[in-house]
Enzyme design. Sequence first.
Site, PDB file in Angstrom:
ATOM      1  N   CYS A   2       0.853  -1.180   0.000  1.00 46.15           N
ATOM      2  CA  CYS A   2       0.000   0.000   0.000  1.00 46.15           C
ATOM      3  C   CYS A   2       0.899   1.243   0.000  1.00 46.15           C
ATOM      4  O   CYS A   2       2.045   1.176   0.436  1.00 46.15           O
ATOM      5  CB  CYS A   2      -0.925   0.123   1.203  1.00 46.15           C
ATOM      6  N   ARG A  27       2.922   0.309  -5.434  1.00 47.35           N
ATOM      7  CA  ARG A  27       2.847  -0.367  -4.137  1.00 47.35           C
ATOM      8  C   ARG A  27       1.533  -1.111  -3.939  1.00 47.35           C
ATOM      9  O   ARG A  27       1.311  -1.731  -2.901  1.00 47.35           O
ATOM     10  CB  ARG A  27       3.012   0.647  -3.008  1.00 47.35           C
ATOM     11  N   TRP A  75      -3.118  -2.464  -1.462  1.00 47.60           N
ATOM     12  CA  TRP A  75      -2.880  -3.848  -1.862  1.00 47.60           C
ATOM     13  C   TRP A  75      -3.463  -4.677  -0.734  1.00 47.60           C
ATOM     14  O   TRP A  75      -2.947  -4.669   0.380  1.00 47.60           O
ATOM     15  CB  TRP A  75      -1.386  -4.107  -2.027  1.00 47.60           C
ATOM     16  N   ASN A 100      -0.323   1.649   5.934  1.00 52.88           N
ATOM     17  CA  ASN A 100       0.389   0.628   5.161  1.00 52.88           C
ATOM     18  C   ASN A 100       1.015  -0.318   6.184  1.00 52.88           C
ATOM     19  O   ASN A 100       1.727   0.134   7.074  1.00 52.88           O
ATOM     20  CB  ASN A 100       1.463   1.326   4.312  1.00 52.88           C
ATOM     21  N   GLY A 101       0.728  -1.610   6.043  1.00 50.85           N
ATOM     22  CA  GLY A 101       1.303  -2.576   6.989  1.00 50.85           C
ATOM     23  C   GLY A 101       0.254  -3.572   7.442  1.00 50.85           C
ATOM     24  O   GLY A 101      -0.829  -3.662   6.853  1.00 50.85           O
ATOM     25  N   GLU A 482      14.161 -16.888 -14.053  1.00 48.89           N
ATOM     26  CA  GLU A 482      13.740 -15.492 -14.206  1.00 48.89           C
ATOM     27  C   GLU A 482      12.807 -15.350 -15.424  1.00 48.89           C
ATOM     28  O   GLU A 482      11.820 -14.620 -15.365  1.00 48.89           O
ATOM     29  CB  GLU A 482      14.972 -14.582 -14.319  1.00 48.89           C
ATOM     30  N   LYS A 486       8.999 -13.970 -15.117  1.00 48.59           N
ATOM     31  CA  LYS A 486       8.499 -12.820 -15.884  1.00 48.59           C
ATOM     32  C   LYS A 486       7.198 -13.200 -16.577  1.00 48.59           C
ATOM     33  O   LYS A 486       6.232 -12.462 -16.566  1.00 48.59           O
ATOM     34  CB  LYS A 486       9.499 -12.362 -16.956  1.00 48.59           C
ATOM     35  N   GLU A 489       4.253 -13.706 -14.079  1.00 54.08           N
ATOM     36  CA  GLU A 489       3.840 -12.450 -13.446  1.00 54.08           C
ATOM     37  C   GLU A 489       2.895 -11.642 -14.343  1.00 54.08           C
ATOM     38  O   GLU A 489       1.901 -11.122 -13.869  1.00 54.08           O
ATOM     39  CB  GLU A 489       5.063 -11.558 -13.187  1.00 54.08           C
ATOM     40  N   HIS A 505      13.644 -36.453 -14.252  1.00 54.95           N
ATOM     41  CA  HIS A 505      13.253 -36.847 -12.895  1.00 54.95           C
ATOM     42  C   HIS A 505      11.854 -36.354 -12.547  1.00 54.95           C
ATOM     43  O   HIS A 505      11.553 -36.143 -11.373  1.00 54.95           O
ATOM     44  CB  HIS A 505      14.270 -36.319 -11.880  1.00 54.95           C
ATOM     45  N   LYS A 604       4.755  -3.867  -6.588  1.00 55.13           N
ATOM     46  CA  LYS A 604       6.191  -3.769  -6.854  1.00 55.13           C
ATOM     47  C   LYS A 604       7.017  -3.858  -5.577  1.00 55.13           C
ATOM     48  O   LYS A 604       8.074  -4.458  -5.550  1.00 55.13           O
ATOM     49  CB  LYS A 604       6.479  -2.442  -7.562  1.00 55.13           C
TER      50      LYS A 604
HETATM   51  C1  G6P Z   1       7.921  -7.999  -5.632  1.00 58.38           C
HETATM   52  C2  G6P Z   1       8.068  -7.490  -7.047  1.00 58.38           C
HETATM   53  C3  G6P Z   1       9.211  -8.222  -7.751  1.00 58.38           C
HETATM   54  C4  G6P Z   1      10.494  -8.067  -6.941  1.00 58.38           C
HETATM   55  C5  G6P Z   1      10.303  -8.542  -5.497  1.00 58.38           C
HETATM   56  C6  G6P Z   1      11.499  -8.162  -4.625  1.00 58.38           C
HETATM   57  O1  G6P Z   1       7.481  -9.312  -5.643  1.00 58.38           O
HETATM   58  O2  G6P Z   1       6.854  -7.679  -7.764  1.00 58.38           O
HETATM   59  O3  G6P Z   1       9.404  -7.670  -9.036  1.00 58.38           O
HETATM   60  O4  G6P Z   1      11.504  -8.819  -7.532  1.00 58.38           O
HETATM   61  O5  G6P Z   1       9.167  -7.888  -4.929  1.00 58.38           O
HETATM   62  O6  G6P Z   1      11.581  -6.770  -4.574  1.00 58.38           O
HETATM   63  P1  G6P Z   1      12.896  -5.972  -4.216  1.00 58.38           P
HETATM   64  O7  G6P Z   1      12.481  -4.537  -4.219  1.00 58.38           O
HETATM   65  O8  G6P Z   1      13.299  -6.442  -2.850  1.00 58.38           O
HETATM   66  O9  G6P Z   1      13.904  -6.297  -5.245  1.00 58.38           O
END
Ligand code: G6P
Length: 609
Positions: A2, A27, A75, A100-101, A482, A486, A489, A505, A604
């Site tokens: 948030c 956020r 969020w 937020n929290g 990764e 991506k 997500e 396996h 994010k």
């Molecule tokens: C969230 C974001 C990801 C990011 C992760 C860690 O899940 O959606 O894109 O990799 O947090 O975030 P940071 O700011 O610690 O790299």
Amino acid sequence: MCGIVAATASREVSEILMEGLRRLEYRGYDSAGIALISHNAALQMHRRPGKVKELEYALKQTPITGFIGIAHTRWATHGEPSELNAHPHISGGRVAVVHNGIIENHGKLRDELIEKGYKFDSDTDTEVIVHLLHFNLETNEKSLPEALRSVVQRLEGAFALAAIDIAHPNQIVASRRDSPLVIGVGIGEYFIASDQLALRQVTDRFIYLEENDTVLVTPDFLEVRNRDDVVVQRKVSQITSAPEENMLGSYSHFMQKEIYEQPQALRSTLNQTSDPENPSLFGTDTEKTFDKVKAIQVVACGTSYHAGLVARYWLEELAGIPCQVEIASEFRYRKRVSQPGTLLITVSQSGETADTLAALRGISPGEFLATLAISNVENSTLVRESDLAFMTKAGAEVGVASTKAFTTQLASFLSITLALGRRNGIPEDKEKEISSALDALPDAVSSILKMDYQIRHLSAQFTRRNNMLFLGRGVYYPVAMEGALKLKEISYIHAEAYAAGELKHGPLALVDEDMPVVAIAPGDQLLEKLRSNLEEVRARGGQLSVFADPHSGLEPSSDLSILMMPNCVEYIKPIVYTVALQLLAYYVALNKGTDVDKPRNLAKSVTVE
Ligand code: G6P
């Protein structure tokens, strides 16, 4: 998670708050709200489920005005995204709070408040805060800051919160514990936000609050008290960099823009290592610490964790330093044993991820030689609380799916590998080879961007798929992870990555004509082994797409699409191949029509556990 923003000024603040929310949407974006105290001391509010633009629409329909207000983008943690669960929350028609929290003892406090006669309108944990604040104001006749301090003493969990009260129509009170909060200092005005980014349009002077600080601001007054209720002076930091360019320009999405910004982001990140004026980087403290490093423990979440996994190959193979990599949410709760001389490296784009911060804060004295943060945000909590920092210079990353932060984290790790390798007897010719590979990196990434059309073309065959496998070997296994992350997500396609040798396996049982397989096949010493794994897939009717090195010797056929990658030096290939996988995920999501920059259920910066 948030985002919260607040302002008290001698001018209208609703547009300042709305711009703050737009900049904080990374956020969380499942509902948004704003409350202002009007010029005749009435509380006015709009709340809307959905993104900030829904709130903007509500404001256009029924404008509200005032010189003081608070706003929130959510969020959801407690309670579904709905108007009733959206912040601000109000009590007694006079007090409004944004938060937020997570308040862990909200159940107990709720029962207590219900007994006192309070009615709850939402399912959120936040509502206990506003009713408690109201109770303290009405019953105990405290001032607004005193009432807030009594409230925060009762709260267990994490919070950054701001509150207003119509009985004190020019005051904002705020507090933080385990969630970020900054004060923006204006001329005759003060602002409060989860992130300075939200306020760069109004100020370049910031105060970073410490844990358990409480704050009172009016347009021309600021008082910060620490956890012991003592008035303290907190330093005002002036940001010298220009406000981040937060515009899309000719791009369709921030993710696309950020993929394309990678050559420049890498250049800026790598240039600092050769800047003798940059003491935070390889200055005396770092040099002294690096002399003593015997092992490395990397801790991170999400994409940043993948950066650590790639780096492990480099640190062990090139610098000869043993390296462990762990997800922060696991590391923090585990009884650990580390060997003497271990450097703890935390990696976080935002520098505010709750689990990564908790992992750093949870280490015991003497457990690690020192702590080093790799982060993209100067003055972030992680950077401030670590012994050493290596800043990635990616610029603000807005798209929820991390792209340029990841590749700059990798470039930072390669620079760190070189610095440690020099102390550990890396042969001079190898050192030179890696250095010149790093110099060539931005151009190598540019050459992948020129393959945009081909990758877009390839993406079409995945649009209607529900599942995908990504395969890699060695350092390309975390690159495959990764790539899969991506894709899931932003396109919501279920994607898993496997070390190609593990295929037999288990995952091979999944392979048929409905399970496309993407493989990364650089021409390294594991190529022959990978080729056998690819044959295993083809023999089961699997459709293969391979990101291949020109020397891989692979030929396209009806069941094998090949995307021929430009030739480049081995050390930087994991970074270069990643960019191709980012573009693939971007175009699959674009074909599917999902919200690329704000995928459902994600945020994010994850500032809750
Ligand atoms: C969230 C974001 C990801 C990011 C992760 C860690 O899940 O959606 O894109 O990799 O947090 O975030 P940071 O700011 O610690 O790299």
